[in-house]
Design a protein around this motif. Structure first.
Motif, PDB file in Angstrom:
ATOM      1  N   SER A  63       3.174   1.659   9.473  1.00 54.35           N
ATOM      2  CA  SER A  63       3.707   2.662   9.254  1.00 54.35           C
ATOM      3  C   SER A  63       4.038   3.103   8.379  1.00 54.35           C
ATOM      4  CB  SER A  63       4.416   3.952  10.795  1.00 54.35           C
ATOM      5  OG  SER A  63       6.006   3.942  10.739  1.00 54.35           O
ATOM      6  N   GLN A  64       5.074   2.454   7.373  1.00 56.08           N
ATOM      7  CA  GLN A  64       5.241   2.463   5.815  1.00 56.08           C
ATOM      8  C   GLN A  64       4.484   2.021   4.921  1.00 56.08           C
ATOM      9  OE1 GLN A  64       8.193   3.676   5.102  1.00 56.08           O
ATOM     10  NE2 GLN A  64       7.519   3.306   2.510  1.00 56.08           N
ATOM     11  N   GLN A  65       4.135   0.586   5.950  1.00 53.60           N
ATOM     12  CA  GLN A  65       2.329   0.568   4.635  1.00 53.60           C
ATOM     13  C   GLN A  65       1.319   1.468   4.374  1.00 53.60           C
ATOM     14  OE1 GLN A  65       1.596  -3.142   6.436  1.00 53.60           O
ATOM     15  NE2 GLN A  65       3.591  -4.478   5.802  1.00 53.60           N
ATOM     16  N   ARG A  90       2.107   4.870   5.366  1.00 53.40           N
ATOM     17  CA  ARG A  90       2.596   6.150   4.355  1.00 53.40           C
ATOM     18  C   ARG A  90       2.385   5.647   2.934  1.00 53.40           C
ATOM     19  NH1 ARG A  90       6.677   6.170   6.047  1.00 53.40           N
ATOM     20  NH2 ARG A  90       6.480   7.582   7.665  1.00 53.40           N
ATOM     21  N   ASP A  91       2.225   4.129   2.384  1.00 56.35           N
ATOM     22  CA  ASP A  91       2.469   3.961   1.050  1.00 56.35           C
ATOM     23  C   ASP A  91       0.799   4.109   0.096  1.00 56.35           C
ATOM     24  OD1 ASP A  91       5.539   3.627   1.108  1.00 56.35           O
ATOM     25  OD2 ASP A  91       5.285   1.698   0.971  1.00 56.35           O
TER      26      ASP A  91
END
Length: 478
Positions: free
Chosen positions: A3-5, A7-8
């Protein structure tokens, strides 16, 4: 982690899209500005005029004065800011860039805008020559730098570097106030140029004015080369020189000068210039200082063959007597009595009676004199009556300043024809200028007042140049 990837990645995509939109917006704004500029040009009343026609209009509308002063509005820059159409016309008209006055804010620094302005003139002047005045306000003292040195200022040396780089296209250089440190800057550059090459430094310089501070050195030049050779290499076309307070730090081509204007220089130096400049046609000595005693007074006769206009400040009796008795003016047309210094006790070399006698013999010899201008009623060694009696009959114009009541009455007695047996004085006189406060008491001459001058005079007014009607060669009240 996933999910962080994501978002980025989304942030990166959105940022890239926004950047792209910014580019498109900037492009659209630039296009809009271009279209708006074009629309304004088409709507402008002058839009149908080609640049060549605009150029001719600008040349006539922006006629530059011969004497550039500190109020130069920089017309080319102003006109070029109106529209692109006008800028193209102005930038392509080199004659609009031939005269410039710039203000230097301090002895050590100049505004960066001044430097940019000077560069702009040099870029647009083309094959023409530039007349430039460096204007320094009196309050720009060489003192506390923190009060005058701004973030955008440049060292004054950069200004002089730019002038020397473009020295070959300078026609007139006028410096109103030369600071002490400027002399070292100018002298060092001149010395370097003379050492490096045999070429002429200012090949097109015709006119130079140097207003110099009191503490400026009178000579900084040290060279083994002959001064005559140096001065000719300096400026072979230089014919007009104006000096104030001190002599320059470099030799001048005195033999080729035709115009020399001196102010606040020692009187003996002013007299010595007459001997060193045989080709002068126009000379003025104003407000001279005490003699330096480095040069003797004029001892042998001096014939100024080409002198047509001569101005002199009386008050140094020894030099005045030399002028009366030794100097000859075979071609003089205009003589201006600049002003008279109050004589000091230690300056009374010549008795007053001898000065008066010498002056009475001096004026009649000026048989080609057409115009006499007297600045003050204390500037000659004889009064109005004796002066007018001595003037040659060739005088056509008479201009008198600071006229008092008694002297005014003497002038009218001598020049008006209210007496049948009166001698016909100054038969060629066509103009007389009387300036003074004596007109308050002209009640005795009320019949003459409205007829001699083309307009009636109100009490206390000053009379500028007024044409005088004549009758049988004399001023006439009829």
């Amino acid at each position: 982690m996933a999910s962080q990837q994501l978002r980025d990645y989304e942030i990166e995509c959105l940022s890239a899209e926004l950047d792209q939109l910014d580019l498109e917006i900037n492009s659209l704004q630039a296009k809009r500005a271009k279209l708006r500029s074009r629309l304004n040009q088409l709507r402008a009343p002058t839009s149908f005029l080609p640049p060549e026609t605009l150029s001719l209009i600008f040349q006539h509308a922006c006629e530059l004065p011969d004497n550039i002063d500190g109020d130069d509005p920089h017309f080319p820059v102003v006109l070029g800011g109106v529209s692109t159409h006008w800028r193209e016309a102005v930038w392509s008209t080199s004659s609009l860039w031939t005269a410039l006055a710039i203000s230097v804010k301090h002895a050590r620094y100049a505004s960066a805008n001044v430097l940019s302005l000077l560069k702009l003139y040099f870029e647009n002047i083309g094959a023409r020559l530039l007349s430039i005045r460096l204007f320094v306000p009196e309050e720009a003292e060489d003192g506390d730098e923190s009060t005058v040195h701004g973030a955008g200022d440049v060292a004054i040396d950069e200004l002089f570097d730019l002038l020397f780089q473009n020295r070959k296209i300078i026609k007139k250089l006028l410096c109103d106030y030369m600071w002490h440190r400027w002399w070292f800057t100018i002298s060092s550059r001149l010395f370097t140029l003379f050492q490096e090459s045999d070429a002429t430094v200012f090949p097109n310089l015709e006119h130079i004015h140097l207003g110099i501070t009191d503490d400026s050195p009178e000579s900084l030049w040290i060279s083994s080369e002959d001064d005559t050779s140096i001065s000719h290499r300096l400026a072979p076309k230089l014919v007009h020189v104006s000096l104030m307070t001190s002599l320059p730090a470099f030799p001048l081509p005195l033999g080729q000068l035709t115009v020399l204007i001196l102010e606040y220089l020692p009187i003996d130096q002013c007299m010595n210039f007459l001997k060193q400049c045989p080709n002068l046609t126009d000379y003025h000595c104003s407000k001279p200082r005490e003699p330096s005693d480095l040069e003797p007074s004029l001892e042998t006769p001096l014939v100024l063959e080409r002198m047509e206009c001569f101005g002199w400040s009386f008050g140094f009796s020894k030099r005045d007597y030399a002028l009366y008795t030794k100097v000859q003016f075979p071609a003089i047309m205009r003589f201006k009595i600049e002003g008279r210094r109050e004589e000091q006790e230690n300056d009374s070399y010549i008795p007053f009676s001898e000065l008066c006698a010498a002056q009475k013999q001096f004026w009649p010899k000026l048989t080609t004199l057409e115009d006499l201008e007297r600045e003050s009623n204390h500037v000659s060694h004889t009064g109005a009556r004796h002066l007018l009696e001595c003037l040659p009959s060739s005088v056509e114009e008479l201009h008198l300043w600071d006229v008092g009541e008694e002297e005014g009455e003497l002038i009218w007695d001598l020049l008006t024809c209210d007496k049948p047996d009166q001698e016909n004085r100054l038969p060629r006189l066509v103009m007389i200028t009387i300036i003074g406060d004596y007109v308050d008491n002209l009640h005795f001459y009320l019949p003459l007042r409205a007829t001699i001058f083309h307009h009636p005079l109100s009490p206390g007014c000053f009379v500028p140049g007024a044409r005088v009607p004549r009758k049988n060669g004399k001023l006439s009240p009829d």
